[in-house]
Design a protein around this motif. Sequence first.
Motif, short mmCIF file in Angstrom:
data_model
loop_
_atom_site.label_atom_id
_atom_site.label_comp_id
_atom_site.label_asym_id
_atom_site.label_seq_id
_atom_site.Cartn_x
_atom_site.Cartn_y
_atom_site.Cartn_z
N VAL A 61 33.36 44.30 34.47
CA VAL A 61 33.50 44.10 33.03
C VAL A 61 32.18 43.56 32.47
O VAL A 61 31.68 42.53 32.92
CB VAL A 61 34.66 43.12 32.71
N LYS A 62 31.64 44.28 31.50
CA LYS A 62 30.34 43.89 30.94
C LYS A 62 30.50 43.13 29.62
O LYS A 62 29.83 42.13 29.40
CB LYS A 62 29.46 45.13 30.77
N ARG A 63 31.33 43.61 28.74
CA ARG A 63 31.59 42.91 27.48
C ARG A 63 32.75 41.95 27.68
O ARG A 63 33.77 42.30 28.26
CB ARG A 63 31.92 43.91 26.37
N TYR A 64 32.61 40.73 27.18
CA TYR A 64 33.64 39.70 27.35
C TYR A 64 33.94 39.47 28.83
O TYR A 64 35.10 39.37 29.25
CB TYR A 64 34.92 40.06 26.59
N ASN A 65 32.87 39.40 29.63
CA ASN A 65 33.09 39.24 31.07
C ASN A 65 33.69 37.88 31.42
O ASN A 65 34.13 37.67 32.54
CB ASN A 65 31.79 39.47 31.84
N GLN A 66 33.72 36.96 30.44
CA GLN A 66 34.34 35.65 30.70
C GLN A 66 35.85 35.75 30.83
O GLN A 66 36.50 34.84 31.35
CB GLN A 66 33.96 34.64 29.60
N ILE A 67 36.43 36.85 30.36
CA ILE A 67 37.88 37.02 30.51
C ILE A 67 38.22 38.05 31.60
O ILE A 67 39.38 38.45 31.72
CB ILE A 67 38.55 37.41 29.17
N ALA A 68 37.22 38.47 32.36
CA ALA A 68 37.46 39.44 33.43
C ALA A 68 38.17 38.78 34.61
O ALA A 68 37.99 37.59 34.88
CB ALA A 68 36.14 40.04 33.89
N ASP A 69 38.96 39.56 35.30
CA ASP A 69 39.66 39.09 36.49
C ASP A 69 39.80 40.26 37.44
O ASP A 69 40.30 41.32 37.07
CB ASP A 69 41.04 38.53 36.11
N TYR A 70 39.34 40.08 38.67
CA TYR A 70 39.40 41.14 39.67
C TYR A 70 40.40 40.83 40.79
O TYR A 70 40.48 41.56 41.77
CB TYR A 70 38.01 41.37 40.27
N MET B 234 37.23 33.30 41.13
CA MET B 234 37.50 34.67 40.68
C MET B 234 36.87 35.66 41.66
O MET B 234 35.75 35.47 42.11
CB MET B 234 36.92 34.88 39.28
N SER B 235 37.58 36.72 41.98
CA SER B 235 37.08 37.72 42.90
C SER B 235 35.91 38.48 42.29
O SER B 235 35.76 38.56 41.07
CB SER B 235 38.19 38.72 43.25
N ALA B 236 35.07 39.05 43.15
CA ALA B 236 33.94 39.85 42.68
C ALA B 236 34.41 41.24 42.29
O ALA B 236 35.41 41.74 42.83
CB ALA B 236 32.89 39.93 43.78
N PRO B 237 33.72 41.92 41.35
CA PRO B 237 34.12 43.29 40.99
C PRO B 237 33.98 44.22 42.18
O PRO B 237 33.04 44.11 42.97
CB PRO B 237 33.14 43.65 39.87
N PRO B 238 34.90 45.17 42.33
CA PRO B 238 34.87 46.07 43.49
C PRO B 238 33.78 47.14 43.40
O PRO B 238 33.44 47.75 44.40
CB PRO B 238 36.26 46.70 43.48
N SER B 239 33.26 47.39 42.19
CA SER B 239 32.21 48.39 42.02
C SER B 239 31.50 48.11 40.70
O SER B 239 31.99 47.34 39.85
CB SER B 239 32.79 49.81 42.00
N GLU B 240 30.37 48.77 40.50
CA GLU B 240 29.61 48.57 39.26
C GLU B 240 30.38 49.10 38.05
O GLU B 240 30.40 48.48 37.00
CB GLU B 240 28.25 49.25 39.36
N THR C 158 46.54 39.35 39.95
CA THR C 158 46.53 39.47 38.49
C THR C 158 46.72 40.92 38.07
O THR C 158 47.52 41.23 37.17
CB THR C 158 45.20 38.94 37.91
N ILE C 159 46.01 41.82 38.72
CA ILE C 159 46.10 43.25 38.40
C ILE C 159 47.51 43.76 38.66
O ILE C 159 48.10 44.45 37.82
CB ILE C 159 45.05 44.03 39.21
N HIS C 160 48.09 43.40 39.78
CA HIS C 160 49.45 43.86 40.12
C HIS C 160 50.47 43.32 39.12
O HIS C 160 51.40 44.04 38.73
CB HIS C 160 49.82 43.40 41.53
N ALA D 76 40.72 43.63 35.53
CA ALA D 76 41.65 43.18 34.49
C ALA D 76 40.90 42.36 33.46
O ALA D 76 39.84 41.77 33.75
CB ALA D 76 42.76 42.34 35.12
N LYS D 77 41.44 42.34 32.25
CA LYS D 77 41.00 41.42 31.21
C LYS D 77 42.21 40.62 30.76
O LYS D 77 43.28 41.22 30.50
CB LYS D 77 40.39 42.15 30.02
N VAL D 78 42.06 39.32 30.68
CA VAL D 78 43.15 38.45 30.22
C VAL D 78 42.59 37.51 29.19
O VAL D 78 41.76 36.64 29.49
CB VAL D 78 43.77 37.66 31.39
#
Length: 213
Positions: A11-20, A1-7, A24-26, A160-162
């Motif tokens: 994603v802080k809550r439910y970060n297990q479903i975060a996607d950078y 999984m890619s790293a977040p582009p900024s602070e 995926t975003i597109h 993104a969150k999925v």
Amino acid sequence: MSAPPSERARVKRYNQIADYDPQTIHAILDAMPLCHVGYVFNGSPFVTPTLQWRDGDMIFWHGSAASRMLESAECQEVCVTVSLYDGLVMARSAYNYNINHRSVMIFGKPAKLSDEEKLVQLRNMVNKTIPGQWERLRPVKPQELKATTVLGMKITEASAKVRFGQPDDDDDADFPVWAGIIPVRYEIGRPEANPKNPLGVELPADTALFKIG
């Protein structure tokens, strides 16, 4: 999984479903044309629904040149969100109730497009919905172009969150209540002709390509 582009995009809550991942975003942006733009106008927060479309690593939206949303958003920080509701997750406890969804949050400063750029992106907007439709339409009038503003923003600060799958309630697995998923689907209805259509004007065959989801 890619790293977040900024602070702030992390994603802080439910970060297990975060996607950078940009792919995926597109994909989420391309699947749902409706977005919500958050901005500040005269010191008050507003969130306005509007139509969005993507071209490469840019997101665009448009509206009236007199729109307070477009006037306020230009060259100021905004937050654009796009969401798809994929299912109700019925858990065995209210605490674990959830939804399966795909969502995107984008931060940035949009810029107003020139008339030449506007025409290109308005064409993209129409043809991304119904391929080839722009070429069938009456040409845009100069006053219509003047009355329309298009904003564009680079997709550089986004997350993104999925969420998919069953409830996260393994500790309650023995509790005697039904748990599972109720899927949600977007349905495209049968086209309804305008009664003022000239005789012999038929619905383009490629309109069947229109879809959401």
